[in-house]
Scaffold this motif. Structure first.
Motif, PDB file in Angstrom:
ATOM      1  N   MET A  44       0.851  -1.192   0.000  1.00 25.66           N
ATOM      2  CA  MET A  44       0.000   0.000   0.000  1.00 25.66           C
ATOM      3  C   MET A  44       0.891   1.247   0.000  1.00 25.66           C
ATOM      4  O   MET A  44       1.708   1.403   0.906  1.00 25.66           O
ATOM      5  N   LYS A  45       0.723   2.087  -1.015  1.00 19.19           N
ATOM      6  CA  LYS A  45       1.634   3.233  -1.120  1.00 19.19           C
ATOM      7  C   LYS A  45       1.475   4.156   0.089  1.00 19.19           C
ATOM      8  O   LYS A  45       0.383   4.420   0.551  1.00 19.19           O
ATOM      9  N   PHE A  46       2.617   4.632   0.583  1.00 19.59           N
ATOM     10  CA  PHE A  46       2.695   5.543   1.726  1.00 19.59           C
ATOM     11  C   PHE A  46       2.324   4.877   3.055  1.00 19.59           C
ATOM     12  O   PHE A  46       2.143   5.549   4.048  1.00 19.59           O
ATOM     13  N   ILE A  47       2.125   3.563   3.071  1.00 18.50           N
ATOM     14  CA  ILE A  47       1.908   2.880   4.344  1.00 18.50           C
ATOM     15  C   ILE A  47       3.023   1.849   4.532  1.00 18.50           C
ATOM     16  O   ILE A  47       3.859   1.977   5.439  1.00 18.50           O
ATOM     17  N   ASP A  48       3.046   0.836   3.627  1.00 21.23           N
ATOM     18  CA  ASP A  48       3.989  -0.273   3.810  1.00 21.23           C
ATOM     19  C   ASP A  48       5.436   0.203   3.879  1.00 21.23           C
ATOM     20  O   ASP A  48       6.221  -0.283   4.687  1.00 21.23           O
ATOM     21  N   GLU A  49       5.792   1.158   3.007  1.00 21.29           N
ATOM     22  CA  GLU A  49       7.195   1.574   3.006  1.00 21.29           C
ATOM     23  C   GLU A  49       7.581   2.326   4.277  1.00 21.29           C
ATOM     24  O   GLU A  49       8.762   2.496   4.544  1.00 21.29           O
ATOM     25  N   PHE A  50       6.595   2.749   5.061  1.00 22.93           N
ATOM     26  CA  PHE A  50       6.917   3.423   6.319  1.00 22.93           C
ATOM     27  C   PHE A  50       6.777   2.482   7.523  1.00 22.93           C
ATOM     28  O   PHE A  50       6.783   2.919   8.663  1.00 22.93           O
ATOM     29  N   ARG A  51       6.643   1.161   7.201  1.00 22.32           N
ATOM     30  CA  ARG A  51       6.596   0.163   8.282  1.00 22.32           C
ATOM     31  C   ARG A  51       7.621  -0.945   8.036  1.00 22.32           C
ATOM     32  O   ARG A  51       7.506  -2.018   8.607  1.00 22.32           O
ATOM     33  N   ASP A  52       8.578  -0.685   7.188  1.00 23.27           N
ATOM     34  CA  ASP A  52       9.542  -1.696   6.789  1.00 23.27           C
ATOM     35  C   ASP A  52      10.524  -1.983   7.942  1.00 23.27           C
ATOM     36  O   ASP A  52      11.244  -1.090   8.390  1.00 23.27           O
ATOM     37  N   GLY A  53      10.544  -3.244   8.388  1.00 24.90           N
ATOM     38  CA  GLY A  53      11.368  -3.614   9.535  1.00 24.90           C
ATOM     39  C   GLY A  53      12.859  -3.418   9.298  1.00 24.90           C
ATOM     40  O   GLY A  53      13.588  -3.009  10.203  1.00 24.90           O
ATOM     41  N   ARG A  54      13.313  -3.692   8.049  1.00 25.07           N
ATOM     42  CA  ARG A  54      14.758  -3.556   7.798  1.00 25.07           C
ATOM     43  C   ARG A  54      15.177  -2.093   7.863  1.00 25.07           C
ATOM     44  O   ARG A  54      16.219  -1.752   8.399  1.00 25.07           O
ATOM     45  N   VAL A  55      14.329  -1.218   7.339  1.00 23.44           N
ATOM     46  CA  VAL A  55      14.653   0.221   7.402  1.00 23.44           C
ATOM     47  C   VAL A  55      14.621   0.683   8.864  1.00 23.44           C
ATOM     48  O   VAL A  55      15.464   1.484   9.301  1.00 23.44           O
ATOM     49  N   ALA A  56      13.657   0.152   9.622  1.00 25.57           N
ATOM     50  CA  ALA A  56      13.571   0.527  11.042  1.00 25.57           C
ATOM     51  C   ALA A  56      14.858   0.134  11.767  1.00 25.57           C
ATOM     52  O   ALA A  56      15.413   0.927  12.558  1.00 25.57           O
ATOM     53  N   ALA A  57      15.362  -1.083  11.470  1.00 26.08           N
ATOM     54  CA  ALA A  57      16.594  -1.541  12.132  1.00 26.08           C
ATOM     55  C   ALA A  57      17.765  -0.640  11.750  1.00 26.08           C
ATOM     56  O   ALA A  57      18.609  -0.295  12.601  1.00 26.08           O
ATOM     57  N   SER A  58      17.795  -0.237  10.493  1.00 31.96           N
ATOM     58  CA  SER A  58      18.900   0.612  10.047  1.00 31.96           C
ATOM     59  C   SER A  58      18.830   1.996  10.713  1.00 31.96           C
ATOM     60  O   SER A  58      19.833   2.555  11.141  1.00 31.96           O
ATOM     61  N   LEU A  59      17.596   2.535  10.816  1.00 31.26           N
ATOM     62  CA  LEU A  59      17.443   3.837  11.484  1.00 31.26           C
ATOM     63  C   LEU A  59      17.837   3.741  12.963  1.00 31.26           C
ATOM     64  O   LEU A  59      18.515   4.625  13.500  1.00 31.26           O
ATOM     65  N   ALA A  60      17.407   2.637  13.588  1.00 28.62           N
ATOM     66  CA  ALA A  60      17.738   2.448  15.011  1.00 28.62           C
ATOM     67  C   ALA A  60      19.252   2.375  15.177  1.00 28.62           C
ATOM     68  O   ALA A  60      19.817   2.943  16.125  1.00 28.62           O
TER      69      ALA A  60
END
Ligand code: SF4
Length: 386
Positions: free
Chosen positions: A1-17
């Motif tokens: 879902m555009k603008f939803i799924d890409e802002f819940r991506d676990g790998r990106v979250a881990a990288s940001l953390a």
């Protein structure tokens, strides 16, 4: 879902953390207030504190519109529905907020008052059209996001000659609340919470823009990052704030560029300016009387203003004894600091407003908090034993 799924991506979250962990300065602590209940909800729902270093403390703010409505305003709405014989239209969450004498709009409805749950002010207009022989009052609450639809409804009622529609106006303003957190007299009573930076609200900022926060960055030297409500939005905002704090910068940054501009929605602002004006003062739960922190309907639309039309009287009233909502809304206490949390006060039986709406800090902690696994059972056992 555009603008939803890409802002819940676990790998990106881990990288940001990972980046946040790398950037925090050892021995330094960071107190970041998320003003908005939407952020509080996201933080609890996605377990974001677990991804952050212990030196970052997320502090809940007063940005839940249901939570900040004081008991006295609910009492006034109850009096309108019960004594003035109107059909009162309101949101489902508001119906469950405890008022004085163990009442709520829900118990008042059960006792026979004509109270209708609506999803929008447009629904309330429909009720007015469907019942031309009854007075219909919309119990309007909310921050800058919900104000333009109320203004539009009043103008629509005027155009349509809908004489049986009015609004009990409780629309409040975000910047005034932030200022109150930083320097109101209540700071002396309830204590000051340390705030090194703010995560600014997204939907509100889509309307008012990022410009109003520049005052806080300049005058109070508090950095602000406006952020969306998805988990990656919040994590990125935390990272941006950590970097500002490290560098000693106090800027307004915009993480939510997909919806927020510096000037906001000028059409919506013009609509609001046409119908509303600043109220001299307004009582907030937890913040007390805050000058110029709410809107009232302008005199030229007085016939749509339920307060003069039905002689609504306002009297302040205390929260439930033992409820810590006031301190939680100021950020000086956490939900777990309230002795009623998870015992006498649960979402199915709220004792205070913060347990009612899903954006309330107590409801968010109760629904998603780790406390459920490790402390709730112990608390219940302790409560049962005493
Ligand atoms: S747990 Fe209930 S009573 Fe305690 S502060 Fe939260 S809402 Fe108020």
């Amino acid at each position: 879902m555009k603008f939803i799924d890409e802002f819940r991506d676990g790998r990106v979250a881990a990288s940001l953390a990972h980046r946040i962990h790398a950037d925090v300065i050892p021995g330094r602590s960071y107190h970041i207030m998320e003003f908005c209940g939407g952020h509080t909800h996201a933080i609890a729902r996605y377990g974001l504190p677990d991804l952050l270093p212990a030196s970052i403390r997320l502090v809940h703010g007063p940005g839940c519109p249901v939570c900040v409505l004081p008991v006295g305003r609910i009492d006034s709405a109850i009096a309108l529905a019960r004594d003035a014989g109107v059909i009162l239209c309101t949101y489902a969450d508001v119906m469950r907020v405890p008022a004085s004498r163990r009442q709520s709009l829900l118990t008042t409805k059960a006792a026979g008052a004509d109270i209708v749950m609506v999803y929008s002010v447009q629904d309330a207009l429909s009720v007015a059209r469907a019942h031309p022989n009854r007075e219909v009052v919309f119990f309007a609450i909310g921050f800058e996001t919900t104000t333009p639809p109320t203004a539009a409804a009043i103008l629509e009622a005027e155009r349509a000659g809908l004489g049986n529609f009015s609004v009990f106006c409780n629309h409040v303003l975000t910047p005034s609340a932030i200022q109150s957190l930083l320097d109101s007299p209540e700071v002396r009573k309830l204590g000051r919470v340390r705030i090194d930076g703010f995560i600014g609200p997204s939907h509100v900022s889509a309307v008012i823009g990022s410009r109003p926060y520049e005052f806080f960055a300049e005058e109070y030297e508090k950095p602000v990052v406006i952020a969306g409500f998805e988990p990656l939005d919040v994590l990125q905002a935390v990272w941006m704030l950590v970097r500002q704090i490290n560098e000693g910068r106090c800027d307004v940054e915009n993480q939510f560029t997909r919806a927020v501009t510096r000037d906001g929605n000028l059409k919506a602002q013009a609509l609001v300016g046409r119908v509303f004006e600043l109220a001299r003062t307004f009582e907030w739960r937890g913040l007390g009387d805050v000058p110029y922190s709410a809107l009232r309907i302008q005199g030229r639309y007085a016939r749509f203003d339920a307060e003069p039309r039905f002689g609504v009287r306002y009297e302040g009233a205390p929260d439930h004894k033992g409820c810590e909502c006031g301190a939680i809304l100021r950020g000086v206490k956490q939900p777990e600091d309230c002795r009623l949390f998870g015992t006498a006060c649960v979402p199915e039986n709220p004792m205070g407003s913060c347990m009612v709406s899903s954006e309330g800090a107590c409801a968010a902690h109760y629904t998603y908090g780790r406390y459920r696994r490790d402390t709730a059972a112990a608390r219940r056992r302790a409560a049962g034993a005493s």
